[in-house]
Design an enzyme around this catalytic site. Sequence first.
Site, PDB file in Angstrom:
ATOM      1  CD1 TRP A 294      -8.899   5.588  -8.120  1.00  0.00           C
ATOM      2  CD2 TRP A 294      -9.294   3.397  -8.127  1.00  0.00           C
ATOM      3  NE1 TRP A 294      -7.708   4.938  -7.966  1.00  0.00           N
ATOM      4  CE2 TRP A 294      -7.918   3.595  -7.955  1.00  0.00           C
ATOM      5  CE3 TRP A 294      -9.783   2.090  -8.162  1.00  0.00           C
ATOM      6  CZ2 TRP A 294      -7.024   2.544  -7.828  1.00  0.00           C
ATOM      7  CZ3 TRP A 294      -8.888   1.042  -8.032  1.00  0.00           C
ATOM      8  CH2 TRP A 294      -7.525   1.268  -7.869  1.00  0.00           C
TER       9      TRP A 294
ATOM     10  CE  LYS B 178       1.601  -0.099  -5.149  1.00  0.00           C
ATOM     11  NZ  LYS B 178       1.617   0.965  -4.116  1.00  0.00           N
ATOM     12  CB  THR B 179       4.394   2.914 -10.688  1.00  0.00           C
ATOM     13  OG1 THR B 179       3.155   2.210 -10.584  1.00  0.00           O
ATOM     14  CG2 THR B 179       4.601   3.359 -12.116  1.00  0.00           C
ATOM     15  CB  THR B 180       8.871   4.999  -8.363  1.00  0.00           C
ATOM     16  OG1 THR B 180       7.645   5.442  -7.833  1.00  0.00           O
ATOM     17  CG2 THR B 180       9.715   6.170  -8.751  1.00  0.00           C
TER      18      THR B 180
ATOM     19  NE  ARG C  72      19.389  -1.179 -11.262  1.00  0.00           N
ATOM     20  CZ  ARG C  72      19.188  -1.570 -10.010  1.00  0.00           C
ATOM     21  NH1 ARG C  72      18.709  -2.767  -9.756  1.00  0.00           N
ATOM     22  NH2 ARG C  72      19.461  -0.778  -9.007  1.00  0.00           N
TER      23      ARG C  72
ATOM     24  CG  ASN D  72      -1.983  -1.078   1.104  1.00  0.00           C
ATOM     25  OD1 ASN D  72      -2.345  -1.505  -0.002  1.00  0.00           O
ATOM     26  ND2 ASN D  72      -2.462  -1.564   2.243  1.00  0.00           N
TER      27      ASN D  72
ATOM     28  CG  PHE E  62      -9.561   1.306 -14.776  1.00  0.00           C
ATOM     29  CD1 PHE E  62     -10.683   0.511 -14.791  1.00  0.00           C
ATOM     30  CD2 PHE E  62      -8.893   1.518 -13.581  1.00  0.00           C
ATOM     31  CE1 PHE E  62     -11.138  -0.079 -13.620  1.00  0.00           C
ATOM     32  CE2 PHE E  62      -9.344   0.930 -12.410  1.00  0.00           C
ATOM     33  CZ  PHE E  62     -10.473   0.130 -12.439  1.00  0.00           C
TER      34      PHE E  62
ATOM     35  CD  GLU F 280      -0.445   0.875 -10.979  1.00  0.00           C
ATOM     36  OE1 GLU F 280      -0.777   0.155 -10.024  1.00  0.00           O
ATOM     37  OE2 GLU F 280       0.314   1.853 -10.857  1.00  0.00           O
TER      38      GLU F 280
ATOM     39  CE  LYS G 294       5.888   9.060  -4.427  1.00  0.00           C
ATOM     40  NZ  LYS G 294       5.605   8.757  -5.831  1.00  0.00           N
TER      41      LYS G 294
HETATM   42  P1  ATP Z   1       4.346   5.613  -7.565  1.00  0.00           P
HETATM   43  O1  ATP Z   1       3.708   5.663  -8.942  1.00  0.00           O
HETATM   44  O2  ATP Z   1       4.548   6.992  -7.024  1.00  0.00           O
HETATM   45  O3  ATP Z   1       5.544   4.734  -7.480  1.00  0.00           O
HETATM   46  P2  ATP Z   1       2.734   3.497  -6.527  1.00  0.00           P
HETATM   47  O4  ATP Z   1       2.833   2.869  -7.845  1.00  0.00           O
HETATM   48  O5  ATP Z   1       3.373   2.770  -5.381  1.00  0.00           O
HETATM   49  O6  ATP Z   1       3.264   4.981  -6.573  1.00  0.00           O
HETATM   50  P3  ATP Z   1      -0.140   3.457  -6.766  1.00  0.00           P
HETATM   51  O7  ATP Z   1      -0.958   2.668  -5.820  1.00  0.00           O
HETATM   52  O8  ATP Z   1       0.027   2.954  -8.151  1.00  0.00           O
HETATM   53  O9  ATP Z   1       1.249   3.751  -6.071  1.00  0.00           O
HETATM   54  O10 ATP Z   1      -0.738   4.908  -6.796  1.00  0.00           O
HETATM   55  C1  ATP Z   1      -0.277   5.894  -7.677  1.00  0.00           C
HETATM   56  C2  ATP Z   1      -0.490   7.279  -7.154  1.00  0.00           C
HETATM   57  O11 ATP Z   1      -1.051   7.299  -5.864  1.00  0.00           O
HETATM   58  C3  ATP Z   1       0.810   8.084  -7.027  1.00  0.00           C
HETATM   59  O12 ATP Z   1       0.529   9.411  -7.328  1.00  0.00           O
HETATM   60  C4  ATP Z   1       1.178   7.934  -5.578  1.00  0.00           C
HETATM   61  O13 ATP Z   1       1.920   9.036  -5.056  1.00  0.00           O
HETATM   62  C5  ATP Z   1      -0.161   7.851  -4.934  1.00  0.00           C
HETATM   63  N1  ATP Z   1      -0.057   6.983  -3.752  1.00  0.00           N
HETATM   64  C6  ATP Z   1       0.692   5.879  -3.617  1.00  0.00           C
HETATM   65  N2  ATP Z   1       0.562   5.360  -2.380  1.00  0.00           N
HETATM   66  C7  ATP Z   1      -0.297   6.159  -1.719  1.00  0.00           C
HETATM   67  C8  ATP Z   1      -0.827   6.175  -0.378  1.00  0.00           C
HETATM   68  N3  ATP Z   1      -0.485   5.242   0.508  1.00  0.00           N
HETATM   69  N4  ATP Z   1      -1.688   7.179  -0.060  1.00  0.00           N
HETATM   70  C9  ATP Z   1      -2.037   8.116  -0.958  1.00  0.00           C
HETATM   71  N5  ATP Z   1      -1.570   8.160  -2.226  1.00  0.00           N
HETATM   72  C10 ATP Z   1      -0.713   7.196  -2.612  1.00  0.00           C
HETATM   73 MG    MG Z   2       1.574   2.346  -9.316  1.00  0.00          MG
END
Ligand code: ATP
Ligand code: MG
Length: 207
Positions: A104, A52-54, A62, A48, A102, A139, A50
């Site tokens: 929410w 994952k995508t980064t 890399r 949960n 897509f 995702e 932040k």
């Molecule tokens: P990022 O893309 O920054 O690496 P993520 O892939 O881990 O984040 P996702 O669940 O895909 O997170 O959500 C993407 C967006 O939601 C990003 O803008 C991220 O900053 C935000 N986000 C991620 N985690 C949280 C959280 N725990 N609470 C609120 N917003 C979040």
């Molecule tokens: Mg993500």
Amino acid sequence: MVDKDIRQDGDANQSRHKQRQQKLKQQVDEKIDAAQQEKGLLLVITGNGKGKTTAGFGTVARAVGHGQQCGVAQFIKGTWDNGEKNLLEKLGVEFHVMATGFTWETQDKEADTRAALEVWEQCEAMLSNPSLDVVLLDELTYMVAYGYVELDRVTQALSRRPAEQSVIITGRAAHRTLIDMADTVSEVKNVKHAFESGIKARKGVDW
Ligand code: ATP
Ligand code: MG
């Protein structure tokens, strides 16, 4: 304590530290020697927090830096401006992004399923393309969780992929089967997030 005692104490500490480091080095060396298998990896980055995508894109960057060929599929962020795509497409990375974006809020399951399957078909093509070294399926976990893409179709494509190809799957609530299949699984934990303090998502940091 006189200077000499302090010096002896210091020497004893140094020697203990050296011994610990030598033992650690020996253990690490043994593990390096034991790791003989060479194959493409399946990584799952879930949880949960932040990052994952980064982390997924960090891995793609890399690989690109080593001259490898990469492909990316993004389920969900279709309508968003996308910093990684802006950069990596110029460097020859192939992108497939869900056309309808897509969100929410969408309530149209049929349209979402169609959009998800269109991208998934591109994923199947990437997962059977031996010239791709690294494939990021960003995702994808949600598509499986919502039943837009069947789990069996995903596991089949993953297990039949070229042996040297690495795949990164990101997203919250990764299905147990994907976790079991993966070679490496990381769970990003939310400690706190700026959004919870009312701070807006920021260009260059959040997308
Ligand atoms: P990022 O893309 O920054 O690496 P993520 O892939 O881990 O984040 P996702 O669940 O895909 O997170 O959500 C993407 C967006 O939601 C990003 O803008 C991220 O900053 C935000 N986000 C991620 N985690 C949280 C959280 N725990 N609470 C609120 N917003 C979040
Ligand atoms: Mg993500």
